[in-house]
Design a protein around this motif. Structure first.
Motif, PDB file in Angstrom:
ATOM      1  N   VAL A 166      32.712  29.720  35.721  1.00 43.99           N
ATOM      2  CA  VAL A 166      31.695  30.336  36.570  1.00 43.99           C
ATOM      3  C   VAL A 166      32.022  31.793  36.899  1.00 43.99           C
ATOM      4  O   VAL A 166      31.143  32.652  36.901  1.00 43.99           O
ATOM      5  CB  VAL A 166      31.503  29.513  37.864  1.00 43.99           C
ATOM      6  CG1 VAL A 166      30.497  30.168  38.785  1.00 43.99           C
ATOM      7  CG2 VAL A 166      31.076  28.094  37.531  1.00 43.99           C
ATOM      8  N   TYR A 167      33.277  32.072  37.197  1.00 48.05           N
ATOM      9  CA  TYR A 167      33.675  33.414  37.633  1.00 48.05           C
ATOM     10  C   TYR A 167      34.674  34.047  36.658  1.00 48.05           C
ATOM     11  O   TYR A 167      35.565  34.782  37.071  1.00 48.05           O
ATOM     12  CB  TYR A 167      34.310  33.349  39.027  1.00 48.05           C
ATOM     13  CG  TYR A 167      33.419  32.722  40.055  1.00 48.05           C
ATOM     14  CD1 TYR A 167      32.289  33.375  40.515  1.00 48.05           C
ATOM     15  CD2 TYR A 167      33.699  31.458  40.557  1.00 48.05           C
ATOM     16  CE1 TYR A 167      31.461  32.798  41.454  1.00 48.05           C
ATOM     17  CE2 TYR A 167      32.874  30.868  41.506  1.00 48.05           C
ATOM     18  CZ  TYR A 167      31.762  31.551  41.942  1.00 48.05           C
ATOM     19  OH  TYR A 167      30.943  30.979  42.868  1.00 48.05           O
ATOM     20  N   GLY A 168      34.538  33.773  35.377  1.00 47.28           N
ATOM     21  CA  GLY A 168      35.499  34.196  34.356  1.00 47.28           C
ATOM     22  C   GLY A 168      35.881  35.666  34.393  1.00 47.28           C
ATOM     23  O   GLY A 168      37.043  36.000  34.221  1.00 47.28           O
ATOM     24  N   ASP A 169      34.926  36.550  34.603  1.00 44.90           N
ATOM     25  CA  ASP A 169      35.212  37.984  34.567  1.00 44.90           C
ATOM     26  C   ASP A 169      35.511  38.582  35.939  1.00 44.90           C
ATOM     27  O   ASP A 169      35.726  39.794  36.053  1.00 44.90           O
ATOM     28  CB  ASP A 169      34.035  38.732  33.931  1.00 44.90           C
ATOM     29  CG  ASP A 169      33.850  38.327  32.471  1.00 44.90           C
ATOM     30  OD1 ASP A 169      34.870  38.038  31.814  1.00 44.90           O
ATOM     31  OD2 ASP A 169      32.696  38.273  32.006  1.00 44.90           O
ATOM     32  N   ARG A 170      35.538  37.768  36.963  1.00 43.60           N
ATOM     33  CA  ARG A 170      35.861  38.267  38.305  1.00 43.60           C
ATOM     34  C   ARG A 170      37.370  38.210  38.545  1.00 43.60           C
ATOM     35  O   ARG A 170      38.080  37.379  37.993  1.00 43.60           O
ATOM     36  CB  ARG A 170      35.141  37.447  39.370  1.00 43.60           C
ATOM     37  CG  ARG A 170      33.646  37.671  39.310  1.00 43.60           C
ATOM     38  CD  ARG A 170      32.997  37.177  40.543  1.00 43.60           C
ATOM     39  NE  ARG A 170      31.552  37.304  40.454  1.00 43.60           N
ATOM     40  CZ  ARG A 170      30.729  36.763  41.301  1.00 43.60           C
ATOM     41  NH1 ARG A 170      31.183  36.040  42.303  1.00 43.60           N
ATOM     42  NH2 ARG A 170      29.436  36.928  41.162  1.00 43.60           N
ATOM     43  N   THR A 171      37.822  39.045  39.427  1.00 44.88           N
ATOM     44  CA  THR A 171      39.250  39.147  39.724  1.00 44.88           C
ATOM     45  C   THR A 171      39.746  37.923  40.476  1.00 44.88           C
ATOM     46  O   THR A 171      39.141  37.490  41.452  1.00 44.88           O
ATOM     47  CB  THR A 171      39.525  40.408  40.564  1.00 44.88           C
ATOM     48  OG1 THR A 171      39.017  41.534  39.862  1.00 44.88           O
ATOM     49  CG2 THR A 171      41.003  40.585  40.821  1.00 44.88           C
ATOM     50  N   SER A 172      40.864  37.380  39.995  1.00 45.32           N
ATOM     51  CA  SER A 172      41.479  36.237  40.680  1.00 45.32           C
ATOM     52  C   SER A 172      42.751  36.641  41.408  1.00 45.32           C
ATOM     53  O   SER A 172      43.076  36.071  42.443  1.00 45.32           O
ATOM     54  CB  SER A 172      41.806  35.129  39.685  1.00 45.32           C
ATOM     55  OG  SER A 172      42.794  35.561  38.767  1.00 45.32           O
ATOM     56  N   VAL A 173      43.474  37.611  40.864  1.00 43.03           N
ATOM     57  CA  VAL A 173      44.755  38.018  41.441  1.00 43.03           C
ATOM     58  C   VAL A 173      44.894  39.532  41.342  1.00 43.03           C
ATOM     59  O   VAL A 173      44.617  40.120  40.293  1.00 43.03           O
ATOM     60  CB  VAL A 173      45.943  37.378  40.685  1.00 43.03           C
ATOM     61  CG1 VAL A 173      47.267  37.884  41.204  1.00 43.03           C
ATOM     62  CG2 VAL A 173      45.903  35.875  40.780  1.00 43.03           C
ATOM     63  N   VAL A 174      45.334  40.128  42.439  1.00 44.56           N
ATOM     64  CA  VAL A 174      45.736  41.536  42.433  1.00 44.56           C
ATOM     65  C   VAL A 174      47.125  41.572  43.057  1.00 44.56           C
ATOM     66  O   VAL A 174      47.320  41.136  44.189  1.00 44.56           O
ATOM     67  CB  VAL A 174      44.766  42.422  43.251  1.00 44.56           C
ATOM     68  CG1 VAL A 174      45.269  43.849  43.301  1.00 44.56           C
ATOM     69  CG2 VAL A 174      43.375  42.354  42.680  1.00 44.56           C
ATOM     70  N   TYR A 175      48.087  42.079  42.293  1.00 42.51           N
ATOM     71  CA  TYR A 175      49.459  42.164  42.789  1.00 42.51           C
ATOM     72  C   TYR A 175      50.045  43.484  42.298  1.00 42.51           C
ATOM     73  O   TYR A 175      50.409  43.612  41.129  1.00 42.51           O
ATOM     74  CB  TYR A 175      50.282  40.972  42.286  1.00 42.51           C
ATOM     75  CG  TYR A 175      51.680  40.921  42.843  1.00 42.51           C
ATOM     76  CD1 TYR A 175      51.912  40.502  44.150  1.00 42.51           C
ATOM     77  CD2 TYR A 175      52.768  41.289  42.074  1.00 42.51           C
ATOM     78  CE1 TYR A 175      53.193  40.448  44.667  1.00 42.51           C
ATOM     79  CE2 TYR A 175      54.051  41.239  42.570  1.00 42.51           C
ATOM     80  CZ  TYR A 175      54.256  40.817  43.871  1.00 42.51           C
ATOM     81  OH  TYR A 175      55.524  40.771  44.392  1.00 42.51           O
ATOM     82  N   GLY A 176      50.109  44.438  43.178  1.00 42.67           N
ATOM     83  CA  GLY A 176      50.557  45.767  42.767  1.00 42.67           C
ATOM     84  C   GLY A 176      49.595  46.343  41.747  1.00 42.67           C
ATOM     85  O   GLY A 176      48.392  46.451  42.004  1.00 42.67           O
ATOM     86  N   TYR A 177      50.121  46.679  40.569  1.00 38.13           N
ATOM     87  CA  TYR A 177      49.271  47.208  39.494  1.00 38.13           C
ATOM     88  C   TYR A 177      48.714  46.100  38.601  1.00 38.13           C
ATOM     89  O   TYR A 177      47.870  46.361  37.765  1.00 38.13           O
ATOM     90  CB  TYR A 177      50.050  48.223  38.654  1.00 38.13           C
ATOM     91  CG  TYR A 177      50.436  49.447  39.436  1.00 38.13           C
ATOM     92  CD1 TYR A 177      49.470  50.360  39.836  1.00 38.13           C
ATOM     93  CD2 TYR A 177      51.755  49.690  39.795  1.00 38.13           C
ATOM     94  CE1 TYR A 177      49.814  51.486  40.571  1.00 38.13           C
ATOM     95  CE2 TYR A 177      52.106  50.805  40.526  1.00 38.13           C
ATOM     96  CZ  TYR A 177      51.130  51.697  40.910  1.00 38.13           C
ATOM     97  OH  TYR A 177      51.467  52.817  41.633  1.00 38.13           O
ATOM     98  N   ALA A 178      49.207  44.887  38.749  1.00 41.43           N
ATOM     99  CA  ALA A 178      48.735  43.771  37.931  1.00 41.43           C
ATOM    100  C   ALA A 178      47.440  43.216  38.517  1.00 41.43           C
ATOM    101  O   ALA A 178      47.315  43.032  39.730  1.00 41.43           O
ATOM    102  CB  ALA A 178      49.791  42.674  37.886  1.00 41.43           C
ATOM    103  N   GLU A 179      46.487  42.980  37.630  1.00 38.91           N
ATOM    104  CA  GLU A 179      45.208  42.414  38.053  1.00 38.91           C
ATOM    105  C   GLU A 179      44.744  41.454  36.962  1.00 38.91           C
ATOM    106  O   GLU A 179      44.725  41.801  35.787  1.00 38.91           O
ATOM    107  CB  GLU A 179      44.192  43.535  38.254  1.00 38.91           C
ATOM    108  CG  GLU A 179      42.919  43.080  38.916  1.00 38.91           C
ATOM    109  CD  GLU A 179      42.025  44.251  39.314  1.00 38.91           C
ATOM    110  OE1 GLU A 179      40.812  44.095  39.191  1.00 38.91           O
ATOM    111  OE2 GLU A 179      42.545  45.291  39.752  1.00 38.91           O
ATOM    112  N   PHE A 180      44.392  40.220  37.356  1.00 39.87           N
ATOM    113  CA  PHE A 180      43.959  39.206  36.402  1.00 39.87           C
ATOM    114  C   PHE A 180      42.585  38.685  36.788  1.00 39.87           C
ATOM    115  O   PHE A 180      42.264  38.585  37.971  1.00 39.87           O
ATOM    116  CB  PHE A 180      44.934  38.028  36.364  1.00 39.87           C
ATOM    117  CG  PHE A 180      46.335  38.411  35.966  1.00 39.87           C
ATOM    118  CD1 PHE A 180      46.609  38.803  34.666  1.00 39.87           C
ATOM    119  CD2 PHE A 180      47.364  38.389  36.886  1.00 39.87           C
ATOM    120  CE1 PHE A 180      47.899  39.157  34.300  1.00 39.87           C
ATOM    121  CE2 PHE A 180      48.652  38.729  36.530  1.00 39.87           C
ATOM    122  CZ  PHE A 180      48.922  39.124  35.235  1.00 39.87           C
ATOM    123  N   THR A 181      41.799  38.310  35.774  1.00 36.20           N
ATOM    124  CA  THR A 181      40.518  37.645  36.016  1.00 36.20           C
ATOM    125  C   THR A 181      40.771  36.142  36.011  1.00 36.20           C
ATOM    126  O   THR A 181      41.846  35.672  35.629  1.00 36.20           O
ATOM    127  CB  THR A 181      39.497  37.988  34.912  1.00 36.20           C
ATOM    128  OG1 THR A 181      39.985  37.472  33.667  1.00 36.20           O
ATOM    129  CG2 THR A 181      39.251  39.472  34.822  1.00 36.20           C
TER     130      THR A 181
END
Length: 169
Positions: free
Chosen positions: A70-85
């Motif tokens: 449902v939210y595949g392209d939305r951000t799940s994690v932001v940690y410093g410079y790392a960001e994952f969908t």
């Protein structure tokens, strides 16, 4: 009990009684507390039979799979410079679960984790149940002797340790 009753009535039901008298509030709250839990529901479920169409138990695995769809392209994690969908997080967790299985982790095995609140910890919370194992998150504030007791007691097959906490492990 009286303190609990007063606190519950002020927190949970104060928005219902704008302009109502104190006695009206007490009577209404007493009446609602005496009703069965089914009557508290916003919608009655009388006559409804549980089926896959109206009831699906929530688990970390099903949550992650749905979030990836449902939210595949939305951000799940932001940690410093790392960001994952969510899609990336799902893929990383599937790979980690596969790696755990190749290490010999099977259903019911315990996996201990000693790490702060970092993306790897979040991924392990999804990947360990995917592999059928049980997660044992260790408190990073414990000393090494307490960690030792907890790991022995849990009978952990594998322990993941963040590099910052190697001195404790």
């Amino acid at each position: 009990m009286n303190h609990f009753f007063r606190r519950r009535s002020s927190i949970c039901t104060s928005w219902l009684f704008n302009g109502a008298t104190k006695e009206t509030r007490r009577t209404s709250i007493r009446r609602s507390l005496c009703q069965s839990p089914e009557a508290w529901s916003w919608k009655s479920m009388d006559g409804m039979v549980s089926s896959p169409a109206n009831y699906v138990p929530l688990s970390p695995v099903s949550f992650l799979e749905r979030a990836a769809k449902v939210y595949g392209d939305r951000t799940s994690v932001v940690y410093g410079y790392a960001e994952f969908t969510w899609k990336q997080t799902h893929l990383r967790c599937v790979k980690l679960a596969s790696a755990l299985t190749r290490l010999g982790v099977s259903t019911g095995d315990v996996i201990a984790i000693l790490a702060p609140n970092i993306p790897a910890m979040q991924e392990l919370h999804f990947a360990v149940p995917m592999a059928g194992a049980v997660i044992c998150a260790l408190n990073t504030r414990h000393n090494s002797s307490m960690i030792s007791v907890l790991v022995r007691h849990s009978e952990a097959k594998i322990i993941f340790v963040d590099h910052q906490l190697l001195h404790i492990a």
